[in-house]
Structure formats: C-alpha cells, structure tokens
Design a protein around this motif. Structure first.
Motif, PDB file in Angstrom:
ATOM      1  N   LYS A  14       0.832  -1.208   0.000  1.00 12.06           N
ATOM      2  CA  LYS A  14       0.000   0.000   0.000  1.00 12.06           C
ATOM      3  C   LYS A  14       0.868   1.260   0.000  1.00 12.06           C
ATOM      4  O   LYS A  14       0.595   2.223  -0.703  1.00 12.06           O
ATOM      5  CB  LYS A  14      -0.930   0.018   1.213  1.00 12.06           C
ATOM      6  N   ARG A  15       1.924   1.243   0.802  1.00  9.88           N
ATOM      7  CA  ARG A  15       2.834   2.392   0.884  1.00  9.88           C
ATOM      8  C   ARG A  15       3.531   2.628  -0.459  1.00  9.88           C
ATOM      9  O   ARG A  15       3.627   3.755  -0.928  1.00  9.88           O
ATOM     10  CB  ARG A  15       3.843   2.156   2.006  1.00  9.88           C
ATOM     11  N   ARG A  16       3.990   1.556  -1.114  1.00 10.32           N
ATOM     12  CA  ARG A  16       4.666   1.700  -2.416  1.00 10.32           C
ATOM     13  C   ARG A  16       3.712   2.209  -3.494  1.00 10.32           C
ATOM     14  O   ARG A  16       4.081   3.030  -4.325  1.00 10.32           O
ATOM     15  CB  ARG A  16       5.286   0.377  -2.838  1.00 10.32           C
ATOM     16  N   ILE A  17       2.484   1.744  -3.499  1.00  7.74           N
ATOM     17  CA  ILE A  17       1.486   2.229  -4.460  1.00  7.74           C
ATOM     18  C   ILE A  17       1.212   3.709  -4.232  1.00  7.74           C
ATOM     19  O   ILE A  17       1.147   4.495  -5.177  1.00  7.74           O
ATOM     20  CB  ILE A  17       0.183   1.398  -4.366  1.00  7.74           C
ATOM     21  N   ALA A  18       1.074   4.114  -2.975  1.00 10.24           N
ATOM     22  CA  ALA A  18       0.825   5.527  -2.658  1.00 10.24           C
ATOM     23  C   ALA A  18       2.000   6.395  -3.096  1.00 10.24           C
ATOM     24  O   ALA A  18       1.802   7.482  -3.669  1.00 10.24           O
ATOM     25  CB  ALA A  18       0.572   5.700  -1.164  1.00 10.24           C
ATOM     26  N   GLN A  19       3.239   5.925  -2.882  1.00 15.91           N
ATOM     27  CA  GLN A  19       4.414   6.685  -3.308  1.00 15.91           C
ATOM     28  C   GLN A  19       4.462   6.809  -4.828  1.00 15.91           C
ATOM     29  O   GLN A  19       4.770   7.872  -5.362  1.00 15.91           O
ATOM     30  CB  GLN A  19       5.697   6.013  -2.804  1.00 15.91           C
ATOM     31  N   HIS A  20       4.147   5.729  -5.519  1.00 14.41           N
ATOM     32  CA  HIS A  20       4.146   5.752  -6.987  1.00 14.41           C
ATOM     33  C   HIS A  20       3.110   6.749  -7.511  1.00 14.41           C
ATOM     34  O   HIS A  20       3.395   7.544  -8.400  1.00 14.41           O
ATOM     35  CB  HIS A  20       3.856   4.348  -7.524  1.00 14.41           C
ATOM     36  N   ARG A  21       1.917   6.711  -6.955  1.00 15.54           N
ATOM     37  CA  ARG A  21       0.864   7.645  -7.392  1.00 15.54           C
ATOM     38  C   ARG A  21       1.241   9.090  -7.097  1.00 15.54           C
ATOM     39  O   ARG A  21       0.964   9.981  -7.891  1.00 15.54           O
ATOM     40  CB  ARG A  21      -0.451   7.296  -6.710  1.00 15.54           C
ATOM     41  N   GLU A  22       1.887   9.316  -5.959  1.00 10.30           N
ATOM     42  CA  GLU A  22       2.318  10.666  -5.613  1.00 10.30           C
ATOM     43  C   GLU A  22       3.351  11.182  -6.606  1.00 10.30           C
ATOM     44  O   GLU A  22       3.300  12.336  -7.028  1.00 10.30           O
ATOM     45  CB  GLU A  22       2.892  10.667  -4.198  1.00 10.30           C
ATOM     46  N   ARG A  23       4.299  10.337  -6.997  1.00 11.65           N
ATOM     47  CA  ARG A  23       5.302  10.739  -7.985  1.00 11.65           C
ATOM     48  C   ARG A  23       4.647  11.042  -9.326  1.00 11.65           C
ATOM     49  O   ARG A  23       5.012  11.990  -9.999  1.00 11.65           O
ATOM     50  CB  ARG A  23       6.354   9.645  -8.159  1.00 11.65           C
ATOM     51  N   GLN A  24       3.665  10.238  -9.727  1.00 15.66           N
ATOM     52  CA  GLN A  24       2.966  10.487 -10.992  1.00 15.66           C
ATOM     53  C   GLN A  24       2.211  11.805 -10.945  1.00 15.66           C
ATOM     54  O   GLN A  24       2.245  12.582 -11.894  1.00 15.66           O
ATOM     55  CB  GLN A  24       1.993   9.356 -11.312  1.00 15.66           C
ATOM     56  N   ASP A  25       1.515  12.069  -9.846  1.00 16.12           N
ATOM     57  CA  ASP A  25       0.749  13.310  -9.712  1.00 16.12           C
ATOM     58  C   ASP A  25       1.666  14.517  -9.717  1.00 16.12           C
ATOM     59  O   ASP A  25       1.368  15.534 -10.332  1.00 16.12           O
ATOM     60  CB  ASP A  25      -0.094  13.308  -8.434  1.00 16.12           C
ATOM     61  N   SER A  26       2.807  14.423  -9.048  1.00 16.05           N
ATOM     62  CA  SER A  26       3.726  15.561  -9.014  1.00 16.05           C
ATOM     63  C   SER A  26       4.330  15.800 -10.387  1.00 16.05           C
ATOM     64  O   SER A  26       4.614  16.925 -10.760  1.00 16.05           O
ATOM     65  CB  SER A  26       4.818  15.345  -7.968  1.00 16.05           C
ATOM     66  N   GLY A  27       4.518  14.761 -11.186  1.00 13.01           N
ATOM     67  CA  GLY A  27       5.026  14.924 -12.546  1.00 13.01           C
ATOM     68  C   GLY A  27       4.059  15.679 -13.424  1.00 13.01           C
ATOM     69  O   GLY A  27       4.441  16.496 -14.246  1.00 13.01           O
ATOM     70  N   ARG A  28       2.787  15.433 -13.242  1.00 17.49           N
ATOM     71  CA  ARG A  28       1.784  16.144 -14.032  1.00 17.49           C
ATOM     72  C   ARG A  28       1.743  17.621 -13.671  1.00 17.49           C
ATOM     73  O   ARG A  28       1.572  18.462 -14.518  1.00 17.49           O
ATOM     74  CB  ARG A  28       0.408  15.527 -13.801  1.00 17.49           C
ATOM     75  N   SER A  29       1.889  17.930 -12.399  1.00 15.04           N
ATOM     76  CA  SER A  29       1.786  19.317 -11.974  1.00 15.04           C
ATOM     77  C   SER A  29       2.988  20.143 -12.450  1.00 15.04           C
ATOM     78  O   SER A  29       2.902  21.347 -12.545  1.00 15.04           O
ATOM     79  CB  SER A  29       1.634  19.413 -10.462  1.00 15.04           C
ATOM     80  N   ARG A  30       4.122  19.501 -12.761  1.00 12.43           N
ATOM     81  CA  ARG A  30       5.300  20.226 -13.238  1.00 12.43           C
ATOM     82  C   ARG A  30       5.202  20.566 -14.717  1.00 12.43           C
ATOM     83  O   ARG A  30       5.995  21.321 -15.224  1.00 12.43           O
ATOM     84  CB  ARG A  30       6.564  19.403 -12.985  1.00 12.43           C
ATOM     85  N   ASP A  31       4.239  19.991 -15.407  1.00 11.42           N
ATOM     86  CA  ASP A  31       4.090  20.212 -16.839  1.00 11.42           C
ATOM     87  C   ASP A  31       3.765  21.671 -17.143  1.00 11.42           C
ATOM     88  O   ASP A  31       4.351  22.269 -18.021  1.00 11.42           O
ATOM     89  CB  ASP A  31       2.992  19.299 -17.373  1.00 11.42           C
ATOM     90  N   HIS A  32       2.821  22.252 -16.449  1.00 14.40           N
ATOM     91  CA  HIS A  32       2.442  23.665 -16.540  1.00 14.40           C
ATOM     92  C   HIS A  32       1.782  24.075 -17.846  1.00 14.40           C
ATOM     93  O   HIS A  32       1.528  25.246 -18.045  1.00 14.40           O
ATOM     94  CB  HIS A  32       3.639  24.599 -16.282  1.00 14.40           C
ATOM     95  N   PHE A  33       1.515  23.180 -18.769  1.00 16.17           N
ATOM     96  CA  PHE A  33       0.871  23.556 -20.023  1.00 16.17           C
ATOM     97  C   PHE A  33      -0.640  23.574 -19.862  1.00 16.17           C
ATOM     98  O   PHE A  33      -1.210  22.783 -19.113  1.00 16.17           O
ATOM     99  CB  PHE A  33       1.236  22.581 -21.148  1.00 16.17           C
TER     100      PHE A  33
END
Length: 87
Positions: A14-33
C-alpha cells in the motif's frame, strides 16, 4: 513443532502504491501547459488553431497542436497546448 507464518502484510505494498501515485501526480503538476481538446469540422478546426496561434503566439507561449486525428464525417479531433503566460 514448526509454526506456519500467516499471510503477508499489505502495508508495504500500500505504501509503495501511494508513493508511486504521488510521484505520478507531481510529474503532471510540473508540466504547466494549458491544454484544450476540440472536435470540429476541417475548416472550423483550422480556424480554431489559427485563433490560438493569433491569440497566443508560438514564440511567447510555445503554442502548438499537440495531437490530432481525423474522425469519420470529416471531423478532426485535436489538442492545442500552450504555456499559461508569456512570462
């Protein structure tokens, strides 16, 4: 007498899945387009793309047609992309 272990805990998974999803979400927010997708006839699609390029010049906003595809009935589905500001 040997004790048989119970089923594994799912807390680590559960912890690894949550970390993976957090990294994916933060990647989207850095896009800025800013993106908008349209489904229009060929002539209307050209006019809408031209409107974007006129309103948000490519040199300042990095405006581009990110993707497009031709659909049945002479329709074009396309996504326009630009930066939110020219700063």
């Amino acid at each position: 007498m040997t004790k048989i272990p119970g089923p594994p805990s799912f807390e680590g998974l559960k912890r690894r899945i949550a970390q993976h999803r957090e990294r994916q979400d933060s990647g989207r927010s850095r896009d800025h387009f800013v993106r908008e997708t349209y489904r229009l006839g060929v002539l209307d699609a050209r006019a809408k793309a031209r409107e974007w390029f006129d309103r948000y010049p490519k040199a300042a906003y990095w405006t581009e047609v990110e993707s497009w595809r031709k659909l049945d009935g002479d329709q074009i589905e396309f996504t326009m992309r630009r930066l939110p500001s020219a700063d």
